[in-house]
Scaffold this active site. Structure first.
Site, mmCIF file in Angstrom:
data_model
loop_
_atom_site.group_PDB
_atom_site.id
_atom_site.type_symbol
_atom_site.label_atom_id
_atom_site.label_comp_id
_atom_site.label_asym_id
_atom_site.label_seq_id
_atom_site.Cartn_x
_atom_site.Cartn_y
_atom_site.Cartn_z
ATOM 1 N N ASP A 1 -1.919 -38.021 93.018
ATOM 2 C CA ASP A 1 -3.247 -37.756 93.834
ATOM 3 C C ASP A 1 -3.207 -36.666 94.836
ATOM 4 O OD1 ASP A 1 -4.962 -39.502 92.325
ATOM 5 O OD2 ASP A 1 -3.723 -41.121 93.348
ATOM 6 N N MET B 1 -5.190 -34.390 97.150
ATOM 7 C CA MET B 1 -6.430 -34.322 98.206
ATOM 8 C C MET B 1 -6.479 -33.049 99.063
ATOM 9 S SD MET B 1 -7.013 -38.433 98.638
ATOM 10 C CE MET B 1 -6.794 -39.616 97.361
ATOM 11 N N MET C 1 -13.649 -41.806 87.106
ATOM 12 C CA MET C 1 -13.050 -42.573 88.475
ATOM 13 C C MET C 1 -14.050 -43.583 88.730
ATOM 14 S SD MET C 1 -10.996 -40.705 90.507
ATOM 15 C CE MET C 1 -11.102 -42.102 91.797
ATOM 16 N N HIS D 1 -3.716 -35.528 89.442
ATOM 17 C CA HIS D 1 -5.344 -35.526 89.641
ATOM 18 C C HIS D 1 -5.621 -34.833 91.013
ATOM 19 C CE1 HIS D 1 -8.633 -38.535 90.758
ATOM 20 N NE2 HIS D 1 -9.163 -37.407 90.432
ATOM 21 N N ASP E 1 -9.386 -44.578 86.813
ATOM 22 C CA ASP E 1 -8.679 -44.490 87.906
ATOM 23 C C ASP E 1 -9.449 -45.138 89.147
ATOM 24 O OD1 ASP E 1 -7.218 -43.570 90.071
ATOM 25 O OD2 ASP E 1 -7.394 -41.638 89.802
ATOM 26 N N GLY E 2 -9.032 -46.183 89.721
ATOM 27 C CA GLY E 2 -9.667 -46.815 90.972
ATOM 28 C C GLY E 2 -9.939 -48.297 90.635
ATOM 29 N N MET F 1 -7.866 -33.624 93.369
ATOM 30 C CA MET F 1 -9.344 -33.845 94.215
ATOM 31 C C MET F 1 -9.530 -32.779 95.185
ATOM 32 S SD MET F 1 -8.830 -37.941 94.216
ATOM 33 C CE MET F 1 -7.124 -37.704 94.200
ATOM 34 N N HIS G 1 1.274 -40.998 88.311
ATOM 35 C CA HIS G 1 -0.048 -40.525 88.699
ATOM 36 C C HIS G 1 0.131 -39.862 90.107
ATOM 37 C CE1 HIS G 1 -4.353 -40.202 88.465
ATOM 38 N NE2 HIS G 1 -4.532 -40.444 89.624
ATOM 39 N N SER H 1 0.079 -45.204 90.428
ATOM 40 C CA SER H 1 -0.449 -44.103 91.571
ATOM 41 C C SER H 1 0.377 -44.024 92.733
ATOM 42 C CB SER H 1 -1.982 -44.213 92.163
ATOM 43 O OG SER H 1 -2.203 -43.431 93.063
HETATM 44 C C1 DX5 Z 1 -8.205 -42.519 94.460
HETATM 45 C C2 DX5 Z 1 -7.380 -41.993 93.618
HETATM 46 C C3 DX5 Z 1 -6.553 -42.956 92.863
HETATM 47 C C4 DX5 Z 1 -6.057 -44.227 93.755
HETATM 48 C C5 DX5 Z 1 -5.991 -45.581 92.930
HETATM 49 O O1 DX5 Z 1 -8.995 -41.066 94.867
HETATM 50 O O2 DX5 Z 1 -7.580 -41.004 92.446
HETATM 51 O O3 DX5 Z 1 -5.755 -42.731 92.111
HETATM 52 O O4 DX5 Z 1 -4.848 -43.828 94.103
HETATM 53 O O5 DX5 Z 1 -5.544 -46.569 93.824
HETATM 54 P P1 DX5 Z 1 -6.064 -48.237 93.512
HETATM 55 O O6 DX5 Z 1 -5.386 -48.284 92.193
HETATM 56 O O7 DX5 Z 1 -5.239 -48.989 94.619
HETATM 57 O O8 DX5 Z 1 -7.401 -48.009 93.568
HETATM 58 ZN ZN ZN Z 2 -6.227 -40.446 91.128
#
Ligand code: DX5
Ligand code: ZN
Length: 217
Positions: free
Chosen positions: A35, A37, A137, A66, A175-176, A68, A33, A8
């Site tokens: 993210d 947001m 998630m 991904h 993920d997470g 969000m 990956h 990520s």
């Molecule tokens: C959280 C993201 C994840 C995050 C994962 O909202 O979707 O992809 O970056 O990071 P780690 O592995 O540190 O939990």
């Molecule tokens: Zn993610």
């Protein structure tokens, strides 16, 4: 199938983004990956198209974005144009999820459905045969570096069981809070793609962290 590892980039050092991308390019990782947001669907804002396009130019692995964000349909075409190959949208953010999934596939991308921790697996029942992958998630979305929610293991096993007849080729991404301790359990439960931010980028050797997640070390 072999487990895919998706670092990520949210946990990368953006001041040295090209070096971080090179690290992933020369590692055993399989996907980038990304993210995205919007500060509305989740209580944080990450990065947008200028960064996605910069990563796309340098990346030598497929991009897994991904989303969000609310109203993801507005941006599907732009992610396709930016070179994204795997695109996931949140079930909680889509009123017409079936239409959104078809839209993603029509643009030549693999379509994923992401689920927040509180959303039950059964919500996937009708959409499962249409999705290429499900993103479970295992933390509340919005931030890297949070602790893994252990009930995600049962949820993955439940989705894998639901998919056995209805969607035998379904990929399950988690993920997470993924790390070398929970990775083997996640794979055993039925996960195919492990996303990891903190456990890779805060490791003294991120490439070794990727190999550990793959089960090579
Ligand atoms: C959280 C993201 C994840 C995050 C994962 O909202 O979707 O992809 O970056 O990071 P780690 O592995 O540190 O939990
Ligand atoms: Zn993610």
């Amino acid at each position: 199938m072999a487990t895919l590892i998706a670092p990520s980039m949210l946990s990368a050092d953006f001041g040295r983004l090209a070096e971080e991308i090179d690290m992933v390019n020369s590692s055993d990782a399989d996907l980038f990956h990304l993210d995205i947001m919007d500060g509305v669907f989740v209580p944080n804002i990450s990065y947008g198209f200028p960064v996605v396009k910069a990563i796309s130019r340098l990346a030598r692995r497929p991009l897994d974005a991904h989303l969000m964000i609310v109203d993801p349909d507005r941006y599907v075409e732009m992610f396709a144009d930016a070179g994204v190959k795997y695109l996931s949208v949140h079930i909680e953010a889509c009123t017409h999820l079936h239409r959104t999934i078809q839209n993603i596939k029509e643009r030549g991308m693999k379509a994923g459905v992401a689920l927040n921790p509180h959303t039950p697996a059964i919500m996937l029942k009708e959409i499962l045969p249409d999705a290429d992958f499900i993103l479970v998630m295992s933390v509340n979305p919005g931030f890297g570096g949070q602790s893994f929610i252990s009930s995600s293991l049962d949820k993955i096993a439940e989705i894998r069981e639901m998919a056995r007849i209805r969607a035998p080729h379904l990929l399950i991404e988690v993920d997470g809070g993924v790390n070398k301790e929970n990775a083997p359990l996640l794979v055993k439960a039925g996960a195919n793609i492990l996303v990891a931010g903190n456990s890779i980028f805060s490791h003294s050797s991120p490439k070794d962290a990727i190999r550990e997640l793959k089960g090579y070390i």
